[in-house]
Enzyme design. Structure first.
Site, PDB file in Angstrom:
ATOM      1  N   CYS B  98       0.812  -1.216   0.000  1.00 22.98           N
ATOM      2  CA  CYS B  98       0.000   0.000   0.000  1.00 22.98           C
ATOM      3  C   CYS B  98       0.846   1.266   0.000  1.00 22.98           C
ATOM      4  O   CYS B  98       0.318   2.358  -0.103  1.00 22.98           O
ATOM      5  CB  CYS B  98      -0.988  -0.014   1.154  1.00 22.98           C
ATOM      6  SG  CYS B  98      -0.207  -0.175   2.733  1.00 22.98           S
ATOM      7  N   LEU B  99       2.154   1.148   0.161  1.00 17.33           N
ATOM      8  CA  LEU B  99       3.003   2.338   0.127  1.00 17.33           C
ATOM      9  C   LEU B  99       4.063   2.195  -0.957  1.00 17.33           C
ATOM     10  O   LEU B  99       4.596   1.100  -1.134  1.00 17.33           O
ATOM     11  CB  LEU B  99       3.713   2.517   1.474  1.00 17.33           C
ATOM     12  CG  LEU B  99       3.243   3.623   2.390  1.00 17.33           C
ATOM     13  CD1 LEU B  99       4.150   3.729   3.591  1.00 17.33           C
ATOM     14  CD2 LEU B  99       3.128   4.982   1.714  1.00 17.33           C
TER      15      LEU B  99
END
Lengths: 417, 99
Positions: B98-99
């Protein structure tokens, strides 16, 4: 009497149960099934190994988290029969449902990796995604006097995908305070192609790894833990030696979904990404970590889904079409150590962007940027969790993501969000 | 569509999954020094199907289970980083966090 049965009383199951109980009339029974007598505040597991969190603060009696009028069956689920609309429980008990919500989460499965549960398990090989693992690691870290400390994600998907990175940052902080950081090589081994995999995060946050001297081993898929030699070995025969290994084992959905029509190869439930209805089956919904969705397996996601799912289930009871309202919204604090944290806010389509949250232009919390306020907000969140998120009281954050206050230009420079 | 005309992201992954074709996969694979056989196709098509179903590029364990190809064999079929190679040749995004 009509019945909604919810399988699992973790973050997602408890929030949706409390929300539905408040909204549904008395002729509806809200039943929840969970064999465990306690509710664990899972974000606390990140801090517990460093001695910054206590068991008392992160555990509650399950009964105290479930509102009045919810029927709790403290039992294990054996199987679901969607044709007869029945949930089979241990000892032959059965529960019939009008609607079923699968909220059974995900669990770590260290036994899936050769040698992981061997000689070194909980001696110098630890996980921190379980309470027992986090407690054992607290001892392991306290006894650590330097050497190679390796943090390894075996494979995706995992719960709270940023937690391993946070763990690396907090380890750097912890070892620095103990005065043994310069005696330690800190290694982060990941199956992905970097510690950060999205363009903007790689560009703006790469400095964190460099500044903290964290070595990154990329595209490393662990096939074996060799406790005799103290190395993890990948499928392509690379070896990463460790003195202390912090592993994030493979994750699977609940046991009763394995080899069932409802679960996929990893026992996650194929779920409509926007309505949260389970695919190919009537009257079944799925929420939180149990889904196969690309949204993060995180508490904030469960919370946003609960808000939208409650509306959809109330609509379904009235015979309305399901609203495709969920957008994959996730909102997470990311601890970076030394009293600082970041905040990230994103959805299926938009990667984490810089900006201000929750009030555009004002904040007070900056996005994708380290600061002390974010760290304090993360610590305060435990109270929000027990007193607002679980009891499903209003929290002033939209369940869908807003672009207001976000710097879209930052992503555009790199070729799109 | 020719290789030159294709839209890709900064890391060379196909920008639009509908631009993909089996011919294109052959061409991409041979550029990477891989001659596609039946076993390769089984893996590639499985990865593409799962991505279509779930909206995210699958990890190797899921591909392995669905295609009934042991992970070890996938590494032999796609040496030098199967997760990325499979995504590139199958015309799906790279596996991400997610990053």
């Amino acid at each position: 009497m009509k019945t909604i049965v919810i399988l699992g009383a973790g973050t997602a199951g408890t929030a949706i149960a409390n929300k539905l109980r408040r909204r549904l009339p008395k002729d509806w029974d809200v039943a929840i099934v969970d064999p465990s007598g306690t509710h664990l505040y899972q974000p606390g597991l990140l801090f517990l190994p460093f001695g910054n969190e206590t068991e008392e603060r992160i555990l509650r009696e399950r009964g105290s988290t479930l509102g009045k009028g919810i029927t709790w069956h403290q039992k294990t689920v054996k199987a679901i029969d969607t044709n007869r609309r029945l949930v089979e429980l241990e000892k032959g008990d059965e529960l019939s449902y009008d609607f079923l919500i699968i909220a059974s989460g995900t669990e770590v499965r260290p036994e899936m990796i050769d040698g992981m549960l061997g000689e070194g398990w909980r001696k110098n090989v630890f996980d921190f995604y379980t309470l027992d693992g986090a407690k054992a690691l607290r001892e392991g870290l306290a006894n650590f006097e330097g050497g190679r400390l390796v943090i390894n994600i075996v494979e995706m998907p995992i719960k709270c995908p940023v937690a391993p990175l946070e763990f690396a940052f907090l380890t750097d902080d912890y070892l620095t305070k103990r005065g043994i950081r310069d005696k330690t090589e800190l290694v982060y081994a990941t199956p992905l192609d970097g510690a950060f995999t999205k363009p903007l995060a790689s560009k703006t946050l790469g400095y964190l790894l460099e500044d903290k001297g964290i070595q990154v081993e990329t595209e490393f898929m662990t096939g074996e833990v060799d406790s005799e030699k103290n190395v993890i070995r990948s499928y392509d025969e690379r070896e990463v030696p460790y003195d202390l290994l912090v592993t994030i084992p493979p994750h699977m959905g609940a046991g009763f979904l394995e080899d069932s029509d409802l679960g996929d190869e990893l026992a996650f439930v194929p779920t409509d990404p926007h309505t949260l209805a389970a695919k190919n089956v009537e009257r079944v919904f799925c929420i939180g970590d149990a889904t196969d969705l690309p949204s993060s397996k995180a508490g904030s996601v469960a919370h946003f889904q609960a808000d939208l799912m409650a509306e959809n289930i109330l609509g379904a009871i009235d015979g309305k079409e399901l609203e495709p309202s969920f957008d994959g919204h996730s909102n997470c604090f990311v601890e970076t150590g030394h009293g600082k944290a970041m905040l990230i806010d994103f959805n299926y389509e938009t990667e984490p962007l810089p900006g201000q949250f929750p009030i555009p232009g004002i904040g007070p919390l900056p996005l994708l940027k380290e600061c002390r306020r974010n760290h304090w907000a993360k610590l305060m969140f435990r109270h929000v969790y027990w007193h607002a998120l679980l009891p499903a009281r209003p929290i002033p954050i939209s369940p869908t993501m807003s672009l207001a206050g976000k710097q879209l230009s930052a992503a555009a420079e790199l070729g799109g969000a | 569509m020719s290789l030159e005309a294709l839209q890709t992201d900064a890391e060379g992954y196909l920008a639009n999954r509908d631009d993909w074709s089996e011919e294109l996969a052959q061409e991409l694979a041979s550029q990477m020094g891989i001659q596609l056989g039946d076993e390769h196709w089984k893996v590639l098509k499985t990865a593409r199907t799962i991505e279509g179903e779930s909206g995210s590029s699958p990890g190797l364990r899921k591909i392995s289970k669905r295609s009934e190809t042991p992970i070890k064999s996938i590494y032999k079929l796609f040496p030098d980083g199967p997760a990325k190679l499979i995504a590139k040749i199958a015309g799906i995004p790279k596996p991400k966090s997610c990053l």
